[in-house]
Design an enzyme around this catalytic site. Structure first.
Site, PDB file in Angstrom:
ATOM      1  N   THR A   1       0.861  -1.187   0.000  1.00 38.33           N
ATOM      2  CA  THR A   1       0.000   0.000   0.000  1.00 38.33           C
ATOM      3  C   THR A   1       0.897   1.236   0.000  1.00 38.33           C
ATOM      4  O   THR A   1       1.643   1.461   0.963  1.00 38.33           O
ATOM      5  CB  THR A   1      -0.905  -0.015   1.247  1.00 38.33           C
ATOM      6  OG1 THR A   1      -1.635  -1.238   1.236  1.00 38.33           O
ATOM      7  CG2 THR A   1      -1.853   1.170   1.259  1.00 38.33           C
TER       8      THR A   1
ATOM      9  N   CYS B   1      -3.142  -2.062   8.939  1.00 39.32           N
ATOM     10  CA  CYS B   1      -3.614  -1.337   7.748  1.00 39.32           C
ATOM     11  C   CYS B   1      -4.459  -0.102   8.055  1.00 39.32           C
ATOM     12  O   CYS B   1      -4.064   1.014   7.727  1.00 39.32           O
ATOM     13  CB  CYS B   1      -4.376  -2.291   6.834  1.00 39.32           C
ATOM     14  SG  CYS B   1      -3.274  -3.485   6.064  1.00 39.32           S
TER      15      CYS B   1
ATOM     16  N   LYS C   1      -7.230  -8.541  15.847  1.00 40.76           N
ATOM     17  CA  LYS C   1      -8.529  -9.126  15.521  1.00 40.76           C
ATOM     18  C   LYS C   1      -8.393 -10.645  15.612  1.00 40.76           C
ATOM     19  O   LYS C   1      -7.263 -11.156  15.699  1.00 40.76           O
ATOM     20  CB  LYS C   1      -9.008  -8.682  14.150  1.00 40.76           C
ATOM     21  CG  LYS C   1      -8.187  -9.208  13.001  1.00 40.76           C
ATOM     22  CD  LYS C   1      -8.882  -8.824  11.713  1.00 40.76           C
ATOM     23  CE  LYS C   1      -8.246  -9.495  10.535  1.00 40.76           C
ATOM     24  NZ  LYS C   1      -8.920  -9.283   9.298  1.00 40.76           N
TER      25      LYS C   1
END
Ligand SMILES: NC(=O)c1ccc[n+]([C@@H]2O[C@H](COP(=O)([O-])OP(=O)(O)OC[C@H]3O[C@@H](n4cnc5c(N)ncnc54)[C@H](O)[C@@H]3O)[C@@H](O)[C@H]2O)c1
Length: 450
Positions: free
Chosen positions: A121, A262, A322
């Site tokens: 990214t 992210c 997560k």
């Protein structure tokens, strides 16, 4: 087709393995020699469900190999994917030094015509910079650059990669689009989900997607605070608005804030780039601010509830950012732990997968105890703080948990349980944006009816 994937982290290892699974010949290249040695021995340095078996299978077939040498990795490659990390700099901008380092190494070692694809990214404009850096090395070998932002999610990375919702590529020339389409076609046999655009738009699409997801989360998180003051229930509101087809249910779950490698960094990077270009994204600046304040808000209410206890004992359930990953980058649990330690709490930590990684990251501290189960963590605790919604936390025998505890506070940062049930068991159950039901109120009501 011979492919080299440069950077063998979550994205690179999964991407390379999936290409090999589809029959391509893939060399995964990383400058971390110890990681490459591990992988050569069949040891997988990250936790990702199903990845180990797939790596071993493709390694055995000879389609997947690992190297730390650019000379070796570039040999025979037709396409090179750049998948190195782009972490945040202190001012929020993406650190592109690794990407540019790779560009230089490619420029120095490329041997034949190559398509170089940025999967990392990167701020819009970076792939053009990569072109410039490679040209500077002056080899004179023809090459092209393209962008192919990655959308996989840790925890379901293999499925995301093998059956992507969409594949976005940014190219300079039509023929590069055809080549990439050929490469990705096996992943989209049922119907084509290949979207071709220019490079700058592809790069910005990635940031726009993550920023939109972050916006939904921060919107719900801020609304949950208002719901709580009003005595409304954010879970009902979530269902109510999610059932509007124009809105949909995804990413409307309130919690203690988004984390991971992210969303936080990508929002910050886009905000920083927009500011530098004198075109600030004020909405996104607030999205980031709300995210940071959400965890503070929840931890403050926990500390308030524990104010009378001098050295409270708190069980922390879940450390990974997560479920189904061992990734702790920007994990809300780390922020919570830091705040709670600063307030003299004794913390008993448990995560089903991320314990080893947590031990590497967290400081040596006598106030941190690493536990081997949820129950062990709950032992002697005044409060439980649930940070990560691991599936195995859903059906725990809460009666038993309660008997292990010294206190009765349960702070659920992910709204995993029914408030009424928890209150019936005698917990003071505080979740996100739902009213707290006092257990004595329930007992009074039931005594009236019996
Ligand atoms: N992790 C995700 O879920 C995810 C999802 C979508 C996009 N992305 C993006 O993909 C990129 C990679 O993320 P990640 O999580 O896989 O990173 P990571 O930190 O897990 O792995 C990066 C790897 O690159 C290697 N590396 C660094 N410099 C190198 C060099 N010069 N040559 C060769 N290897 C080098 C590192 O040793 C490391 O193994 C980032 O830009 C990230 O934002 C990540």
């Amino acid at each position: 087709m011979q492919i080299v994937v440069i950077g063998v982290g979550y994205v690179g290892l999964v991407t390379g393995t999936c290409f090999a699974e589809m029959g391509h010949h893939v060399v995964c290249l990383d400058i971390d020699e110890s990681k490459i040695e591990q992988l050569k021995k069949g040891e997988i340095p990250i936790y990702e469900p199903g990845l180990q078996e797939m790596v071993l299978r493709n390694q055995k077939s000879g389609r997947l190999s690992f190297t730390s040498s650019y000379q070796e990795g570039m040999q025979g490659a037709r396409v090179a994917f750049i998948a190195v990390d782009t972490p945040p700099l202190p001012d929020g901008q993406a650190d592109r030094s690794r990407v540019f380092g790779v560009a230089k190494s490619i420029g120095l070692t490329m041997k034949e015509e190559l398509l170089i694809v940025t999967k990392s990214t990167v701020p819009p404009g970076t792939t053009h910079e990569i072109r410039r850096i490679i040209e500077e090395q002056g080899k004179g070998i023809p090459f092209a650059v393209a962008s192919n932002p990655e959308f996989l999610k840790e925890g379901s990375a293999l499925a995301d990669c093998l059956k992507p919702d969409r594949v976005i590529v940014g190219v300079e020339k039509e023929e590069d689009g055809y080549l990439l389409h050929k490469l990705f076609a096996p992943f989209m046999l049922s119907h084509d989900r290949f979207i071709v655009m220019d490079i700058l738009s592809a790069e910005l699409t990635k940031y726009a997607a993550n920023s939109m997801l972050a916006t939904r989360i921060s919107f719900m998180n801020e609304l949950s605070r208002l719901a709580e003051i009003l005595g409304a229930d954010i879970q009902q509101i979530r269902k109510g608005i999610g059932s509007d087809k124009r809105i949909g249910h995804a990413f409307l779950y309130p919690g203690i804030g988004y984390g991971g490698s992210c969303l936080p960094k990508d929002v910050k990077a886009l905000v920083a780039q927009a500011r530098a270009l004198n075109s600030p994204l004020s909405l996104l600046e607030q999205v980031d601010a709300v995210n940071q304040s959400q965890i503070e808000w929840f931890i403050n209410s926990l500390l308030q509830a524990l104010a009378d206890i001098e050295q409270p004992v708190i069980a922390v359930w879940g450390l990974a950012f997560k479920p189904d990953t061992d990734d702790l980058r920007e994990a809300p649990a780390l922020t919570a732990i830091k705040r709670l330690l600063a307030n003299k709490a004794n913390l008993r930590l448990f995560d089903p997968i991320a314990m080893d990684r947590a031990k590497q990251i967290l400081p040596d501290n006598p106030f941190l105890t690493y536990c081997s189960s949820e129950l062990e963590a709950a032992f002697g605790a005044d409060a439980i703080l649930l940070v990560t919604e691991w599936k195995q936390f859903r059906f725990i025998d809460m009666e038993e948990v309660k008997t292990k505890m010294r206190g009765h506070l349960f702070f659920d940062g992910r709204n995993q349980y029914a408030p009424e049930e928890m209150a019936k068991m005698g917990f003071y159950y505080k979740s996100i944006g739902q009213p707290v039901i006092e257990s004595h109120a329930l007992r009074t009501d039931s005594s009236k009816t019996s």
